[in-house]
Design an enzyme around this catalytic site. Structure first.
Site, PDB file in Angstrom:
ATOM      1  CD  GLU A 118      -0.909   3.288 -11.202  1.00 50.54           C
ATOM      2  OE1 GLU A 118      -0.873   3.612 -12.398  1.00 50.54           O
ATOM      3  OE2 GLU A 118      -1.967   3.240 -10.538  1.00 50.54           O
ATOM      4  CB  CYS A 131      -1.457   5.209  -0.860  1.00 50.99           C
ATOM      5  SG  CYS A 131      -2.429   3.709  -1.118  1.00 50.99           S
ATOM      6  CB  CYS A 138      -4.520  -7.504  -6.194  1.00 49.92           C
ATOM      7  SG  CYS A 138      -5.267  -7.823  -4.576  1.00 49.92           S
ATOM      8  CB  CYS A 142     -12.084  -6.585  -4.128  1.00 57.21           C
ATOM      9  SG  CYS A 142     -11.332  -7.390  -2.691  1.00 57.21           S
ATOM     10  CB  CYS A 145     -10.679  -3.135  -5.998  1.00 57.07           C
ATOM     11  SG  CYS A 145      -8.985  -2.538  -5.853  1.00 57.07           S
ATOM     12  CB  CYS A 373      -9.691   4.685  -2.181  1.00 57.03           C
ATOM     13  SG  CYS A 373      -9.856   3.118  -1.317  1.00 57.03           S
TER      14      CYS A 373
END
Length: 396
Positions: A118, A131, A138, A142, A145, A373
Protein backbone atom coordinates in the site's frame (compact mmCIF):
# COMPACT_ATOMS: atom_id res chain seq x y z
CA UNK A 1 17.44 21.52 -17.54
CA UNK A 2 20.43 20.82 -19.80
CA UNK A 3 20.00 18.90 -23.06
CA UNK A 4 16.26 18.58 -22.47
CA UNK A 5 14.12 16.84 -25.06
CA UNK A 6 12.12 19.18 -27.34
CA UNK A 7 9.33 20.39 -25.08
CA UNK A 8 6.56 20.80 -27.71
CA UNK A 9 6.84 17.12 -28.65
CA UNK A 10 6.09 15.71 -25.20
CA UNK A 11 3.07 13.40 -25.54
CA UNK A 12 0.13 12.94 -23.24
CA UNK A 13 1.63 10.20 -21.09
CA UNK A 14 -1.74 9.29 -19.65
CA UNK A 15 -2.92 8.19 -23.08
CA UNK A 16 -0.26 5.47 -22.93
CA UNK A 17 -1.24 2.33 -21.01
CA UNK A 18 0.98 1.50 -18.05
CA UNK A 19 3.11 -1.39 -19.24
CA UNK A 20 3.73 -4.51 -17.22
CA UNK A 21 7.17 -6.13 -17.42
CA UNK A 22 7.66 -8.08 -20.65
CA UNK A 23 9.38 -11.45 -20.34
CA UNK A 24 12.90 -11.31 -21.70
CA UNK A 25 13.06 -7.52 -21.72
CA UNK A 26 14.90 -5.42 -19.14
CA UNK A 27 12.80 -2.92 -17.20
CA UNK A 28 14.58 0.45 -17.34
CA UNK A 29 12.72 1.77 -14.30
CA UNK A 30 14.86 1.43 -11.18
CA UNK A 31 18.23 1.16 -12.93
CA UNK A 32 20.89 3.52 -11.65
CA UNK A 33 22.66 5.64 -14.23
CA UNK A 34 25.60 3.23 -14.19
CA UNK A 35 23.33 0.21 -14.62
CA UNK A 36 21.38 1.95 -17.37
CA UNK A 37 24.61 2.68 -19.23
CA UNK A 38 25.68 -0.96 -19.04
CA UNK A 39 22.25 -2.14 -20.21
CA UNK A 40 22.23 0.22 -23.20
CA UNK A 41 25.74 -0.85 -24.22
CA UNK A 42 24.79 -4.54 -23.89
CA UNK A 43 21.84 -3.89 -26.22
CA UNK A 44 24.09 -2.39 -28.90
CA UNK A 45 24.58 1.27 -27.99
CA UNK A 46 28.12 2.38 -28.98
CA UNK A 47 30.17 3.15 -25.88
CA UNK A 48 31.00 6.62 -27.17
CA UNK A 49 27.27 7.43 -27.29
CA UNK A 50 26.34 5.77 -24.02
CA UNK A 51 26.58 8.80 -21.72
CA UNK A 52 24.44 10.91 -24.06
CA UNK A 53 21.88 8.13 -24.51
CA UNK A 54 21.63 7.59 -20.75
CA UNK A 55 20.84 11.29 -20.28
CA UNK A 56 18.21 11.29 -23.02
CA UNK A 57 16.42 8.13 -21.90
CA UNK A 58 16.64 9.20 -18.24
CA UNK A 59 14.92 12.51 -18.94
CA UNK A 60 12.16 10.88 -20.98
CA UNK A 61 11.38 8.39 -18.23
CA UNK A 62 11.86 10.45 -15.08
CA UNK A 63 11.29 14.05 -16.13
CA UNK A 64 8.57 13.70 -18.76
CA UNK A 65 7.05 10.44 -17.49
CA UNK A 66 7.03 8.85 -20.94
CA UNK A 67 6.46 5.08 -21.24
CA UNK A 68 6.50 4.65 -25.03
CA UNK A 69 9.86 4.52 -26.81
CA UNK A 70 8.22 5.81 -29.99
CA UNK A 71 7.43 9.04 -28.14
CA UNK A 72 11.12 9.72 -27.44
CA UNK A 73 11.29 12.06 -30.40
CA UNK A 74 14.88 13.27 -30.08
CA UNK A 75 16.09 9.72 -30.71
CA UNK A 76 16.45 8.29 -34.21
CA UNK A 77 13.76 5.81 -35.27
CA UNK A 78 16.20 2.91 -35.51
CA UNK A 79 17.48 3.61 -32.00
CA UNK A 80 13.92 3.76 -30.67
CA UNK A 81 13.37 0.38 -32.30
CA UNK A 82 16.48 -0.98 -30.57
CA UNK A 83 15.14 0.23 -27.24
CA UNK A 84 11.69 -1.27 -27.83
CA UNK A 85 13.20 -4.61 -28.83
CA UNK A 86 15.30 -4.92 -25.68
CA UNK A 87 13.61 -2.95 -22.93
CA UNK A 88 10.36 -2.13 -21.23
CA UNK A 89 9.27 0.78 -19.00
CA UNK A 90 7.05 -0.86 -16.42
CA UNK A 91 5.43 0.24 -13.17
CA UNK A 92 3.59 -1.70 -10.48
CA UNK A 93 -0.12 -2.15 -11.14
CA UNK A 94 -2.65 -0.06 -9.22
CA UNK A 95 -5.30 -2.55 -8.07
CA UNK A 96 -7.47 -0.14 -6.11
CA UNK A 97 -7.44 3.56 -5.29
CA UNK A 98 -9.32 4.86 -2.25
CA UNK A 99 -10.03 8.52 -1.55
CA UNK A 100 -10.51 9.69 2.03
CA UNK A 101 -12.88 12.45 3.05
CA UNK A 102 -9.79 14.55 3.92
CA UNK A 103 -8.27 14.10 0.44
CA UNK A 104 -5.80 11.36 1.38
CA UNK A 105 -5.36 8.76 -1.36
CA UNK A 106 -4.45 5.13 -0.73
CA UNK A 107 -3.28 2.86 -3.49
CA UNK A 108 -3.22 -0.93 -3.30
CA UNK A 109 -0.37 -1.82 -5.65
CA UNK A 110 0.42 -5.22 -7.15
CA UNK A 111 4.03 -6.13 -7.88
CA UNK A 112 5.83 -9.13 -9.39
CA UNK A 113 4.68 -12.45 -8.01
CA UNK A 114 1.20 -11.12 -7.32
CA UNK A 115 2.26 -9.55 -4.02
CA UNK A 116 0.65 -6.32 -2.86
CA UNK A 117 1.72 -3.23 -0.92
CA UNK A 118 0.00 0.00 0.00
CA UNK A 119 1.05 3.55 -0.85
CA UNK A 120 -0.49 6.70 0.62
CA UNK A 121 -0.59 10.27 -0.68
CA UNK A 122 -1.38 12.99 1.87
CA UNK A 123 -2.21 16.45 0.50
CA UNK A 124 -1.51 19.45 2.70
CA UNK A 125 -1.47 23.19 2.19
CA UNK A 126 1.47 23.96 -0.07
CA UNK A 127 2.81 20.42 -0.13
CA UNK A 128 1.96 16.80 -0.68
CA UNK A 129 3.60 13.82 1.03
CA UNK A 130 3.84 10.34 -0.45
CA UNK A 131 4.27 7.49 2.03
CA UNK A 132 6.21 4.75 0.25
CA UNK A 133 6.62 1.07 1.16
CA UNK A 134 9.98 -0.73 1.06
CA UNK A 135 9.00 -4.34 1.78
CA UNK A 136 6.04 -6.67 1.33
CA UNK A 137 5.01 -7.12 4.93
CA UNK A 138 7.42 -6.49 7.79
CA UNK A 139 9.70 -8.50 10.02
CA UNK A 140 9.68 -6.18 13.05
CA UNK A 141 6.33 -7.12 14.67
CA UNK A 142 5.94 -3.76 16.44
CA UNK A 143 2.92 -4.44 18.63
CA UNK A 144 1.08 -1.17 17.90
CA UNK A 145 1.47 -1.39 14.11
CA UNK A 146 -1.04 -3.10 11.85
CA UNK A 147 1.60 -3.82 9.22
CA UNK A 148 3.56 -5.69 11.86
CA UNK A 149 0.87 -8.39 11.97
CA UNK A 150 1.70 -9.27 8.34
CA UNK A 151 4.69 -11.54 7.82
CA UNK A 152 7.59 -10.38 5.68
CA UNK A 153 7.36 -11.76 2.15
CA UNK A 154 10.26 -10.02 0.39
CA UNK A 155 12.11 -6.79 -0.21
CA UNK A 156 10.91 -4.42 -2.91
CA UNK A 157 13.23 -3.77 -5.84
CA UNK A 158 14.37 -0.26 -6.82
CA UNK A 159 11.89 -0.41 -9.72
CA UNK A 160 9.03 -1.20 -7.34
CA UNK A 161 10.02 1.62 -4.97
CA UNK A 162 10.55 4.27 -7.68
CA UNK A 163 7.43 2.95 -9.39
CA UNK A 164 5.32 3.97 -6.39
CA UNK A 165 6.41 7.57 -6.87
CA UNK A 166 5.75 7.42 -10.60
CA UNK A 167 2.29 5.89 -10.33
CA UNK A 168 1.29 8.54 -7.79
CA UNK A 169 2.46 11.25 -10.21
CA UNK A 170 0.37 9.54 -12.90
CA UNK A 171 -2.73 9.60 -10.72
CA UNK A 172 -2.17 13.23 -9.72
CA UNK A 173 -1.44 14.23 -13.33
CA UNK A 174 1.72 16.05 -12.27
CA UNK A 175 4.23 15.14 -14.95
CA UNK A 176 5.56 18.39 -16.41
CA UNK A 177 3.75 20.09 -19.24
CA UNK A 178 5.84 21.15 -22.25
CA UNK A 179 8.24 23.94 -21.31
CA UNK A 180 8.13 23.22 -17.58
CA UNK A 181 11.45 22.86 -15.76
CA UNK A 182 12.68 20.32 -13.27
CA UNK A 183 13.18 20.68 -9.55
CA UNK A 184 11.42 23.48 -7.75
CA UNK A 185 10.24 24.98 -11.05
CA UNK A 186 8.19 21.90 -11.87
CA UNK A 187 4.81 20.77 -10.58
CA UNK A 188 5.08 19.53 -7.04
CA UNK A 189 1.95 17.78 -5.84
CA UNK A 190 4.33 15.08 -4.60
CA UNK A 191 6.73 17.46 -2.88
CA UNK A 192 7.91 15.13 -0.12
CA UNK A 193 8.53 11.41 0.29
CA UNK A 194 8.51 9.50 3.55
CA UNK A 195 9.77 5.93 3.72
CA UNK A 196 7.24 5.09 6.39
CA UNK A 197 5.01 2.61 4.55
CA UNK A 198 5.16 -1.15 4.80
CA UNK A 199 8.51 -2.57 5.87
CA UNK A 200 11.78 -1.50 7.51
CA UNK A 201 13.77 0.51 4.92
CA UNK A 202 17.15 -0.24 6.49
CA UNK A 203 16.56 -3.99 6.10
CA UNK A 204 16.38 -3.27 2.35
CA UNK A 205 19.14 -0.68 2.32
CA UNK A 206 20.72 -1.12 -1.11
CA UNK A 207 17.43 -1.09 -3.01
CA UNK A 208 16.10 1.88 -1.03
CA UNK A 209 19.36 3.77 -1.60
CA UNK A 210 19.31 3.18 -5.35
CA UNK A 211 15.63 4.13 -5.60
CA UNK A 212 16.05 7.36 -3.64
CA UNK A 213 19.13 8.38 -5.63
CA UNK A 214 17.02 8.02 -8.76
CA UNK A 215 14.25 10.14 -7.22
CA UNK A 216 16.78 12.82 -6.20
CA UNK A 217 18.52 12.99 -9.57
CA UNK A 218 18.27 16.57 -10.84
CA UNK A 219 17.41 15.61 -14.42
CA UNK A 220 14.41 13.50 -13.48
CA UNK A 221 11.93 13.61 -10.61
CA UNK A 222 14.40 15.92 -8.90
CA UNK A 223 13.26 15.89 -5.29
CA UNK A 224 15.90 17.38 -2.99
CA UNK A 225 17.37 15.17 -0.28
CA UNK A 226 15.79 17.27 2.46
CA UNK A 227 12.38 16.45 1.02
CA UNK A 228 12.90 12.73 1.67
CA UNK A 229 12.63 11.21 5.14
CA UNK A 230 13.59 7.65 5.97
CA UNK A 231 12.03 6.17 9.08
CA UNK A 232 13.76 3.30 10.86
CA UNK A 233 12.94 1.39 14.01
CA UNK A 234 16.64 1.40 14.84
CA UNK A 235 18.76 -0.82 12.60
CA UNK A 236 21.92 0.59 14.13
CA UNK A 237 24.55 -0.78 11.70
CA UNK A 238 22.89 0.93 8.73
CA UNK A 239 22.17 4.33 10.30
CA UNK A 240 25.46 6.03 9.38
CA UNK A 241 25.16 4.70 5.81
CA UNK A 242 21.85 6.52 5.48
CA UNK A 243 23.66 9.82 5.86
CA UNK A 244 26.63 9.01 3.64
CA UNK A 245 24.96 7.01 0.84
CA UNK A 246 21.50 8.60 0.68
CA UNK A 247 21.78 11.89 2.55
CA UNK A 248 18.07 12.15 3.29
CA UNK A 249 16.43 13.17 6.55
CA UNK A 250 16.25 10.56 9.31
CA UNK A 251 13.33 9.66 11.55
CA UNK A 252 13.42 7.15 14.39
CA UNK A 253 10.39 5.07 15.31
CA UNK A 254 11.08 5.48 19.03
CA UNK A 255 7.84 5.23 21.04
CA UNK A 256 9.16 4.48 24.53
CA UNK A 257 11.54 5.84 27.14
CA UNK A 258 12.59 2.59 28.83
CA UNK A 259 13.98 -0.63 27.39
CA UNK A 260 11.31 -2.57 29.25
CA UNK A 261 8.49 -0.85 27.34
CA UNK A 262 10.33 -0.48 24.02
CA UNK A 263 11.16 -4.21 24.00
CA UNK A 264 7.39 -4.79 23.75
CA UNK A 265 6.44 -1.93 21.44
CA UNK A 266 9.47 -2.14 19.12
CA UNK A 267 11.02 -5.61 19.55
CA UNK A 268 14.15 -4.71 17.55
CA UNK A 269 15.09 -2.92 20.79
CA UNK A 270 16.10 -6.32 22.19
CA UNK A 271 18.91 -6.38 19.62
CA UNK A 272 19.87 -2.70 19.69
CA UNK A 273 18.62 -1.09 22.90
CA UNK A 274 17.91 2.56 23.55
CA UNK A 275 21.46 3.39 24.72
CA UNK A 276 23.01 1.74 21.65
CA UNK A 277 20.58 3.49 19.32
CA UNK A 278 21.16 6.91 20.88
CA UNK A 279 24.94 6.48 20.65
CA UNK A 280 24.58 5.83 16.91
CA UNK A 281 22.38 8.90 16.53
CA UNK A 282 24.80 11.16 18.40
CA UNK A 283 27.47 10.11 15.89
CA UNK A 284 25.18 10.61 12.88
CA UNK A 285 27.16 12.38 10.11
CA UNK A 286 26.06 15.94 9.38
CA UNK A 287 23.84 16.26 12.43
CA UNK A 288 23.02 19.90 13.24
CA UNK A 289 20.17 22.16 14.25
CA UNK A 290 19.23 22.46 10.58
CA UNK A 291 19.56 18.70 10.07
CA UNK A 292 17.64 17.41 13.06
CA UNK A 293 16.57 13.84 13.67
CA UNK A 294 12.84 13.31 14.06
CA UNK A 295 11.75 11.05 16.88
CA UNK A 296 8.36 9.49 16.17
CA UNK A 297 6.39 8.73 19.28
CA UNK A 298 2.98 7.07 19.11
CA UNK A 299 0.76 8.01 22.03
CA UNK A 300 -0.68 4.90 23.71
CA UNK A 301 -3.09 5.26 26.57
CA UNK A 302 -1.50 4.17 29.85
CA UNK A 303 1.56 2.71 28.16
CA UNK A 304 4.01 5.48 27.28
CA UNK A 305 2.14 8.75 27.78
CA UNK A 306 2.82 9.88 31.34
CA UNK A 307 4.55 13.08 32.40
CA UNK A 308 7.36 10.89 33.70
CA UNK A 309 7.76 9.46 30.20
CA UNK A 310 7.96 12.97 28.77
CA UNK A 311 10.66 14.03 31.23
CA UNK A 312 12.63 10.82 30.55
CA UNK A 313 12.40 11.48 26.82
CA UNK A 314 13.81 14.98 27.25
CA UNK A 315 16.73 13.50 29.20
CA UNK A 316 17.38 10.89 26.50
CA UNK A 317 17.47 13.53 23.77
CA UNK A 318 20.26 15.53 25.38
CA UNK A 319 23.05 16.13 22.88
CA UNK A 320 20.95 15.24 19.81
CA UNK A 321 19.49 18.00 17.59
CA UNK A 322 15.98 16.63 17.44
CA UNK A 323 12.28 17.20 17.16
CA UNK A 324 9.57 14.92 18.50
CA UNK A 325 6.63 14.03 16.30
CA UNK A 326 3.77 12.93 18.56
CA UNK A 327 1.39 10.53 16.82
CA UNK A 328 -2.07 9.85 18.25
CA UNK A 329 -2.52 6.08 17.96
CA UNK A 330 -4.57 5.07 14.94
CA UNK A 331 -6.67 2.07 15.89
CA UNK A 332 -7.20 -0.96 13.65
CA UNK A 333 -9.27 -4.15 14.02
CA UNK A 334 -7.93 -6.16 16.94
CA UNK A 335 -5.49 -3.47 18.04
CA UNK A 336 -4.17 -4.13 21.57
CA UNK A 337 -3.94 -0.42 22.49
CA UNK A 338 -6.04 2.71 22.71
CA UNK A 339 -5.22 6.29 21.81
CA UNK A 340 -4.12 8.60 24.61
CA UNK A 341 -6.57 11.35 25.51
CA UNK A 342 -6.17 14.75 23.91
CA UNK A 343 -5.36 16.32 27.27
CA UNK A 344 -2.62 13.80 27.98
CA UNK A 345 -1.10 14.22 24.50
CA UNK A 346 -1.03 18.01 24.86
CA UNK A 347 0.47 17.80 28.35
CA UNK A 348 3.19 15.51 27.01
CA UNK A 349 3.87 17.86 24.08
CA UNK A 350 4.09 20.84 26.42
CA UNK A 351 6.85 19.24 28.49
CA UNK A 352 8.87 18.46 25.35
CA UNK A 353 8.35 21.96 23.96
CA UNK A 354 9.36 23.71 27.18
CA UNK A 355 12.58 21.68 27.15
CA UNK A 356 13.45 23.29 23.82
CA UNK A 357 12.33 20.66 21.31
CA UNK A 358 9.66 21.07 18.66
CA UNK A 359 6.82 18.70 19.52
CA UNK A 360 4.12 18.85 16.84
CA UNK A 361 1.10 16.59 17.27
CA UNK A 362 0.37 14.82 14.00
CA UNK A 363 -3.17 15.19 12.73
CA UNK A 364 -4.46 11.73 11.81
CA UNK A 365 -5.16 11.51 8.08
CA UNK A 366 -7.02 8.92 6.04
CA UNK A 367 -8.40 7.01 9.01
CA UNK A 368 -11.66 6.32 7.18
CA UNK A 369 -9.75 4.30 4.55
CA UNK A 370 -7.21 2.74 6.95
CA UNK A 371 -4.43 4.90 5.50
CA UNK A 372 -3.21 6.52 8.71
CA UNK A 373 0.17 5.89 10.33
CA UNK A 374 0.49 2.29 11.49
CA UNK A 375 -2.61 1.10 9.65
CA UNK A 376 -1.10 -0.01 6.34
CA UNK A 377 -1.65 -3.63 5.48
CA UNK A 378 -2.55 -5.51 2.36
CA UNK A 379 -6.27 -5.07 1.79
CA UNK A 380 -6.52 -8.52 0.27
CA UNK A 381 -4.96 -10.15 3.34
CA UNK A 382 -7.23 -8.12 5.58
CA UNK A 383 -10.23 -9.36 3.63
CA UNK A 384 -9.16 -12.97 4.14
CA UNK A 385 -9.11 -12.66 7.89
CA UNK A 386 -11.84 -12.21 10.41
CA UNK A 387 -11.57 -9.73 13.24
CA UNK A 388 -11.09 -12.69 15.60
CA UNK A 389 -8.13 -13.97 13.58
CA UNK A 390 -6.46 -10.57 13.60
CA UNK A 391 -7.05 -10.23 17.33
CA UNK A 392 -5.57 -13.69 17.91
CA UNK A 393 -2.42 -12.71 16.03
CA UNK A 394 -1.90 -9.70 18.27
CA UNK A 395 -2.45 -11.72 21.46
CA UNK A 396 -5.82 -10.22 22.33
Amino acid sequence: MSDAAPAPLVPDVHAIPRRQPVEGKVNLVGLTRAALREALIAAGTPEKQAKMRVGQVWQWIYHWGVRDFDAMTNLAKDYRRLLADNFTIALPEVVTRQLSADGTRKYLVRIAGGHEVEVVYIPEEGRGTLCVSSQVGCTLTCSFCHTGTQKLVRNLTPAEIVGQVMLARDDLDEWPAPGTGTGEDGPRLVSNIVLMGMGEPLYNFDNVRDAMNIVMDGEGIALGRRRITLSTSGVVPEIARTATEIGCQLAISFHATTDEVRDILVPINKRWNIATLLDALKAYPGLSNSERITFEYVMLDGINDTKEDAHRLVKLLEGIPAKVNLIPFNEWPGAPYKRSSGNRIHAFADIIYKAGYASPIRTPRGEDIMAACGQLKSATERARKSRAQIAAETGQ
